[in-house]
Scaffold this motif. Structure first.
Motif, PDB file in Angstrom:
ATOM      1  N   ILE A   4       0.845  -1.189   0.000  1.00  0.00           N
ATOM      2  CA  ILE A   4       0.000   0.000   0.000  1.00  0.00           C
ATOM      3  C   ILE A   4       0.884   1.244   0.000  1.00  0.00           C
ATOM      4  CG2 ILE A   4      -1.734   1.274   1.338  1.00  0.00           C
ATOM      5  CD1 ILE A   4      -2.702  -1.484   2.358  1.00  0.00           C
ATOM      6  N   ALA A   5       0.660   2.128  -0.964  1.00  0.00           N
ATOM      7  CA  ALA A   5       1.462   3.353  -1.073  1.00  0.00           C
ATOM      8  C   ALA A   5       0.906   4.413  -0.137  1.00  0.00           C
ATOM      9  CB  ALA A   5       1.430   3.860  -2.515  1.00  0.00           C
ATOM     10  N   VAL A   6       1.786   5.002   0.676  1.00  0.00           N
ATOM     11  CA  VAL A   6       1.365   6.067   1.606  1.00  0.00           C
ATOM     12  C   VAL A   6       2.344   7.235   1.528  1.00  0.00           C
ATOM     13  CG1 VAL A   6       0.278   4.402   3.171  1.00  0.00           C
ATOM     14  CG2 VAL A   6       2.623   5.128   3.619  1.00  0.00           C
ATOM     15  N   LYS A   7       1.836   8.426   1.864  1.00  0.00           N
ATOM     16  CA  LYS A   7       2.709   9.613   1.862  1.00  0.00           C
ATOM     17  C   LYS A   7       3.550   9.640   3.125  1.00  0.00           C
ATOM     18  CE  LYS A   7      -0.550  12.381  -0.766  1.00  0.00           C
ATOM     19  NZ  LYS A   7      -1.724  13.241  -0.550  1.00  0.00           N
ATOM     20  N   SER A   8       2.929   9.327   4.253  1.00  0.00           N
ATOM     21  CA  SER A   8       3.639   9.352   5.533  1.00  0.00           C
ATOM     22  C   SER A   8       3.525   8.004   6.226  1.00  0.00           C
ATOM     23  CB  SER A   8       3.058  10.451   6.421  1.00  0.00           C
ATOM     24  OG  SER A   8       3.387  10.191   7.779  1.00  0.00           O
ATOM     25  N   LEU A   9       4.663   7.347   6.387  1.00  0.00           N
ATOM     26  CA  LEU A   9       4.662   6.046   7.056  1.00  0.00           C
ATOM     27  C   LEU A   9       4.187   6.198   8.499  1.00  0.00           C
ATOM     28  CD1 LEU A   9       5.448   3.318   5.937  1.00  0.00           C
ATOM     29  CD2 LEU A   9       7.690   3.562   6.971  1.00  0.00           C
ATOM     30  N   LYS A  10       4.658   7.242   9.142  1.00  0.00           N
ATOM     31  CA  LYS A  10       4.319   7.455  10.553  1.00  0.00           C
ATOM     32  C   LYS A  10       2.788   7.537  10.741  1.00  0.00           C
ATOM     33  CE  LYS A  10       5.302  10.570  14.400  1.00  0.00           C
ATOM     34  NZ  LYS A  10       3.890  10.946  14.656  1.00  0.00           N
TER      35      LYS A  10
ATOM     36  N   ILE B 261      -2.671   4.401  11.820  1.00  0.00           N
ATOM     37  CA  ILE B 261      -4.008   3.956  11.384  1.00  0.00           C
ATOM     38  C   ILE B 261      -4.113   2.434  11.493  1.00  0.00           C
ATOM     39  CG2 ILE B 261      -5.570   3.771   9.411  1.00  0.00           C
ATOM     40  CD1 ILE B 261      -4.282   6.531   8.487  1.00  0.00           C
ATOM     41  N   TYR B 262      -3.089   1.717  11.015  1.00  0.00           N
ATOM     42  CA  TYR B 262      -3.145   0.249  11.053  1.00  0.00           C
ATOM     43  C   TYR B 262      -3.035  -0.268  12.484  1.00  0.00           C
ATOM     44  CZ  TYR B 262      -3.623   0.019   6.080  1.00  0.00           C
ATOM     45  OH  TYR B 262      -4.140   0.144   4.817  1.00  0.00           O
TER      46      TYR B 262
END
Ligand code: CO
Length: 133
Positions: A11-17, A22-23
């Motif tokens: 899953i591509a995300v802008k901010s890993l943090k 969320i997960y």
């Protein structure tokens, strides 16, 4: 030639943090965070029964994940299938007329070796082929 498992969903995300939070709020546990220089991404992994969720944050503007985010925004980026012999599997895919992203497998996260089937060959879905967990 056979796929052994759906090894992970990328899953591509802008901010890993922010995405990790969320997960975690979904009740999943973060098992590792790792940088993969060959793909210019940082990866956070959440095991889920039988498979994993992989969150991918770009570490460089020229990363494929950075380009994906610009074009399509955050969301599901790829499915990863585990195989036994990646060279042979890729040869058979090419023989079947499917287009691979790399000439030869590359180093992926967790000591794996990976290649990708181009989405143009799979009705818009990017598929990672990987040997090793
Ligand atoms: Co992946």
């Amino acid at each position: 030639m056979r796929v052994k498992a759906l090894e992970h969903i990328g899953i591509a995300v802008k901010s890993l943090k922010e995405a990790v939070e969320i997960y975690q709020a979904l009740g999943l546990s973060l098992s590792s965070t790792e940088e993969v220089p060959s793909e210019r991404v940082r990866v956070a992994t959440f095991p889920v029964e039988g498979t994993r969720i992989e969150l991918l944050e770009p570490t460089s503007e020229d990363s494929a994940i950075a380009k994906f985010l610009q074009k399509r925004g955050e969301g599901i980026h790829h499915l990863a299938f585990e195989v036994e012999d990646i060279e042979r599997f890729c040869e058979e895919l090419q023989a079947a007329g499917l287009r691979l992203v790399y000439e030869a497998p590359r180093a992926g996260e967790g000591g794996s070796r990976v290649n990708f089937i181009h989405p143009s060959s799979v009705r818009g879905v990017l598929i990672e082929i990987r040997e090793g967990r």
